[in-house]
Design an enzyme around this catalytic site. Structure first.
Site, PDB file in Angstrom:
ATOM      1  N   GLY A 501      11.956   4.384  -1.440  1.00 59.60           N
ATOM      2  CA  GLY A 501      10.842   4.778  -2.295  1.00 59.60           C
ATOM      3  C   GLY A 501      10.079   5.913  -1.668  1.00 59.60           C
ATOM      4  CG  ASP A 618      -3.598   1.167  -6.594  1.00 61.32           C
ATOM      5  OD1 ASP A 618      -3.629   1.326  -7.842  1.00 61.32           O
ATOM      6  OD2 ASP A 618      -2.917   1.875  -5.842  1.00 61.32           O
TER       7      ASP A 618
END
Ligand SMILES: *[C@@H]1O[C@H](CO)[C@@H](O)[C@H](O)[C@H]1NC(C)=O
Ligand SMILES: *[C@@H]1O[C@H](CO)[C@@H](O)[C@H](O)[C@H]1NC(C)=O
Ligand SMILES: *[C@@H]1O[C@H](CO)[C@@H](O)[C@H](O)[C@H]1NC(C)=O
Ligand SMILES: *[C@@H]1O[C@H](CO)[C@@H](O)[C@H](O)[C@H]1NC(C)=O
Ligand SMILES: *[C@@H]1O[C@H](CO)[C@@H](O)[C@H](O)[C@H]1NC(C)=O
Ligand SMILES: *[C@@H]1O[C@H](CO)[C@@H](O)[C@H](O)[C@H]1NC(C)=O
Ligand SMILES: *[C@@H]1O[C@H](CO)[C@@H](O)[C@H](O)[C@H]1NC(C)=O
Ligand SMILES: *[C@@H]1O[C@H](CO)[C@@H](O)[C@H](O)[C@H]1NC(C)=O
Ligand SMILES: *[C@@H]1O[C@H](CO)[C@@H](O)[C@H](O)[C@H]1NC(C)=O
Ligand SMILES: *[C@@H]1O[C@H](CO)[C@@H](O)[C@H](O)[C@H]1NC(C)=O
Length: 832
Positions: A501, A618
């Site tokens: 990622g 978040d």
């Protein structure tokens, strides 16, 4: 305090090694009082106290040996003799090792040589501290009184003083021995008050008198089977409602760990038995506590309540969450023994609480399931309880009624003499007045989490919820440092093929550490200090908390201008990729519910657990990761913030977060509360249900924002129209209804209208239950619904994506961040 003028028997015995226990006290005096012979009780040798009759130290006429000619059958030989004191006199013991000592007196009255010991009336002092006043017993049963005393003067002087001219005192046996070094420690003791909980600092300097010692859920233990020759009695007689509790026992000895409790604090069998909640009566709607009333008498006093815990009921870690109440006040909330014991099951710990008595004449201890516990694991346990009274009677008061000639010696030895006496009496009166006037309001909500915030833990051998959180090790989070070379090795020097990622922060690699642990390695752009605050936040937050549903930090590296974070590897990656646009097989409804429940639990722990009220800031489907069993863990704490402090309702902060998940209220007012996470979580719930991104700019305008779009369908009661086609026919209508309502409440315009994560968790579990059983929950008989159910909202206006832009531009003119700045921040965060 006591001068040498007081007649005492000087006893300078060699310490005796005990045979019945592995613990060997440095000082160990066991006296068979008034007897010329040694005798054994429970495998311990009690020495004759008058081996040298007529010795100089024994003042004639002031103490007399008496023998019971007709002892009751089965009464131990120790109780067949006694020493009678007709004036102030007693014993002196030389002490080899300063520190906490246990002092026990055995009183078993009988009639002999003209003394009816049942009519004795006397007081006892130890090193000048009055520990027993007006002791008298009108029947002949044996009584053992135990005191825990800190000794720092190389001797223990015990003085018996008759209460009137013609009176006398007596004793059958005395034990004086050293307690283990960590038996009473000052750190981590909570003082439970009506309005707040604070730290109690002076425990070790208090003289404690044992009132009750209970082996909860277990058998009676005699001195023969206890490490410190204590007696533990079963709890049944103290249970307020017997049907609330059920005995459990373990077949294996407990897992003692350094930092936890020890065999000397309480023997194995105390930790191997417990009472748990009687689950036969436990339902979603009917929660209850197990309560014990321990009689303490009506005199105002302060008590140490030591509770012993060992999770012998859970099948895994982080499954048991419960609350502990003392005298009706929350003493420990959402207690998770797994966290306290550094993630070892069946590991013994204890907790010390100090509480003032009230006018009920009992100390009331309750345990009950916390809101964090799930339907299936809802439980609460207690393994042992000790109630000890703090002995605080001032010395001068003892002898105020006595006219014995040698008493003046005692009184004059008190600094200040008469003045001291008056002051002491005055202080006592004031203290009593304060105690009796003590109001008892309900504890405020904030008490539930205040102690976790206020108290750092100790590294000593006691339970302190602070401990597990505050110090990951003696070296703080430095213990988590990983050398750069190890990281290079783990990632084959940051092999491109191992990249799993990338995002604003940098690149994420899959790696394998030397010990074969699979890890995810997140590497910031080398040399760039961009993202340094997030890096540091992540380390400080994650090094402190460990939870089944939070991704754990394995280590970090800060060498060579690198910023590298190493996490446990999550095999199945982010939740998002299992929902859409990845080609992975779709998850079943049950799997999705379990993932939502898991992440809700992790988040709830962040908000309210021992984690000190952390706001994640978040929450989104890319920050919920799945392990090989699809168990959900919340990740990425780079933006997280400590929650508001006491008396604050929010934290003011620059707006950060991810577009599409952002709480509109937070956006407008820049005031962060844990309800902002609840909002974002609501968006995730709809994402899970509808299998589409939170924001999809390619869709028709009214569909771009998932929160807005899904809320329209939810309000029309037609949510089933927009669910993931893969789920068609799979979801039971009642489960869908519950799920939709829960998501809807999360997305309420104003934070105050949104549920807590605990409520969300509860309702998701209910949705799962409805899916599994198809049953609907009926309202209570009185027509009310359970308070955990989400009550009907006020008018809920779904948050509109278009509004955000306008509000951001128009409504925040005073703020120093521009809309563009926010969005650029959000965009860079999106991929992290
Ligand atoms: C009692 O035991 C002690 C220590 O073992 C010993 O020194 C003493 O002689 C014994 N006394 C009697 C009377 O047996
Ligand atoms: C003494 O006797 C009275 C009356 O029978 C009783 O209430 C009290 O509990 C007894 N006290 C003790 C110490 O046994
Ligand atoms: C003696 O008094 C104690 C304490 O009050 C009580 O528990 C016990 O049952 C009494 N024993 C007899 C024989 O009355
Ligand atoms: C115990 O403490 C006292 C006073 O602090 C000190 O004088 C004495 O030496 C200590 N004794 C031991 C054995 O450490
Ligand atoms: C014990 O003596 C004290 C002081 O003389 C007196 O106040 C108290 O009533 C006595 N207690 C009994 C049970 O005789
Ligand atoms: C003193 O105590 C003895 C024995 O307990 C009792 O018989 C006597 O009445 C008491 N005297 C006074 C003055 O209280
Ligand atoms: C607590 O302990 C400290 C040091 O031992 C002492 O100075 C202080 O007076 C104690 N406070 C109380 C309330 O006992
Ligand atoms: C405790 O000791 C007694 C003997 O005093 C014994 O009968 C009993 O079995 C022991 N209990 C346990 C649990 O070891
Ligand atoms: C549990 O159920 C039994 C039988 O229905 C009842 O007698 C008892 O009071 C219940 N206990 C609790 C704690 O609700
Ligand atoms: C458990 O006891 C506490 C303290 O008395 C009380 O506040 C709480 O409501 C009780 N919980 C249940 C489920 O009865």
């Amino acid at each position: 305090m006591v001068t040498g003028n007081v007649p005492v028997l000087s006893l300078i015995f060699v310490s005796l090694v005990s045979f019945s226990s592995s613990f060997t006290p440095s000082d160990n005096y066991l006296l068979n009082c008034g007897s010329p012979t040694n005798t054994t009780l429970d495998n311990r040798l009690f020495l004759a106290d008058s081996t040298k009759p007529g010795s100089d130290s024994l003042s004639a006429g002031q103490s007399i040996s008496v023998l019971n000619q007709n002892p009751p059958r089965n009464s131990p030989a120790l109780y067949h003799t006694a020493r009678v004191f007709t004036s102030s006199s007693g014993y002196r013991f030389n002490i080899k090792k300063n520190g906490t000592h246990l002092v026990r007196f055995h009183f078993s009255p009988f009639v002999a040589r003209g003394f009816d010991l049942t009519s004795a009336n006397f007081s006892v002092m130890v090193n000048g501290i009055l520990i027993l006043r007006d002791l008298h017993s009108n029947n002949s049963s044996a009584v053992v009184r135990e005191y825990i005393i800190e000794i720092d003067i190389n001797e223990v002087v015990i003085v018996f003083t008759p209460m009137n001219d013609s009176g006398f005192g007596f004793v059958n046996a005395i034990e004086v021995f050293s307690a283990p070094g960590d038996f009473v420690i000052d750190a981590g003791v909570k003082l439970i008050r009506a309005d707040r909980i604070e730290m109690y600092k002076n425990l070790s300097s208090q003289v404690l008198e044992t009132v009750s010692r209970i082996n909860v859920g277990g058998p009676k233990l005699t001195p023969f089977n206890d490490t410190l020759w204590r007696t533990w009695i079963p709890d049944d007689d103290y249970l307020v409602l017997k049907s609330a509790a059920r005995r459990v026992s373990a077949s294996h000895p407990p897992n003692y760990q350094s930092g936890g409790s020890s065999r000397e604090i309480a023997p194995d069998i105390v930790y191997m038995t417990a009472q748990e909640m009687n689950r036969e009566n436990l339902t979603l709607d009917a929660r209850f506590n197990i309560t014990w009333n321990f009689p303490v008498g009506l005199d105002p006093a302060r008590y140490l309540v030591r509770l012993h815990f060992c999770d012998i009921v859970s099948r895994g870690l982080n499954l048991l969450y419960f609350n502990v109440y003392i005298n009706g006040y929350l003493a420990s909330g959402d207690l998770d023994l797994s966290t306290v014991t550094y993630h070892v099951l069946a590991s013994p710990v204890y907790a010390d609480y100090v509480v003032d008595s009230d006018d009920s004449g009992v100390v009331r201890v309750s345990v009950g399931p916390s809101a964090l516990s799930s339907v299936l694991t809802m439980n609460a346990i207690l393994n042992g309880a000790e109630i000890m009274k703090m002995v605080t009677v001032p010395i001068a008061e003892t002898n105020s009624n006595s006219k014995k000639t040698n008493i003046w010696v005692l009184v004059s030895s008190v600094v200040g003499g008469f003045v001291g006496l008056c002051l002491a009496l005055l202080a006592l009166l004031l203290a009593i007045k304060c105690w009796t006037k003590k109001p008892k309001p309900r504890p405020s909500e904030s008490v539930a989490w205040t102690p976790l915030r206020v108290y750092g833990g100790s590294s000593h051998s006691r339970m302190s919820e602070g401990t597990a959180y505050a110090s990951p090790g003696p070296n703080g989070y430095f213990a988590l440092r990983i050398p750069f070379a190890d990281v290079q090795l783990a990632t084959k020097n940051f092999d491109q093929n191992l990249i799993i990622g990338s995002g604003g922060f940098g690149t994420v690699y899959k790696g394998v550490l030397r010990d074969n642990t699979k890890v995810a390695v997140k590497r910031g752009v080398p040399g760039s200090r961009q993202g340094l605050p997030e890096f540091q936040t992540e380390i400080t937050v994650l090094s402190k908390i460990r939870h089944r549903h939070l991704v754990s930090l394995v280590g970090y590296c800060e060498e060579q201008s690198e910023m590298i974070l190493v996490y446990e590897y999550m095999e199945k990656g982010p939740l998002k990729s299992h929902l859409y646009a990845s080609g992975l097989p779709p998850l079943s409804w049950k799997q999705r519910l379990e993932i939502c429940i898991g992440s809700a639990r992790g988040l709830h722990y962040l908000h309210t657990g021992s984690a000190q009220g952390i706001i994640h800031r978040d929450i989104k489907s890319t920050n919920i990761l799945l392990d090989e069993n699809y168990m959900a863990k919340v990740a990425d704490f780079g933006l997280s913030r400590s929650g508001p402090c006491l008396n604050e309702t929010h934290v003011s902060t620059g707006v950060k977060g991810s577009f599409g998940y952002l709480d509109p209220e937070y956006f407008r007012r820049q005031q962060l509360t844990d309800k902002s996470d609840v909002y974002s979580f609501g968006v995730v719930l709809f994402e899970v249900l509808c299998a589409r991104p939170a924001v999809d700019p390619l869709l028709a305008r009214e569909q771009v924002n998932l929160a807005e779009w899904a809320m329209q369908w939810q309000k029309k009661g037609m949510l089933q129209q927009i669910i993931d086609p893969h789920l068609a026919g799979q979801i039971k209508p009642s489960s869908l209804k519950k799920f939709g309502e829960t998501a809807e409440k999360c997305l309420a315009e104003y934070g105050v209208d949104r549920p807590t994560m605990g409520d969300v968790l509860w309702n998701l579990e209910h949705a799962l239950q409805l899916q599994e059983t198809g049953q609907r929950r009926e309202p209570n008989e009185d027509g009310s619904i359970n308070e955990r159910e989400l009550s009907a909202p006020g008018i809920v206006t779904p948050f509109q994506a278009s509004n955000i832009r306008q509000d951001g531009a128009d409504g925040n003119q005073n703020s120093n961040i521009s809309t563009t700045e926010i969005f650029s921040q959000l965009m860079t965060n999106e991929g992290r």
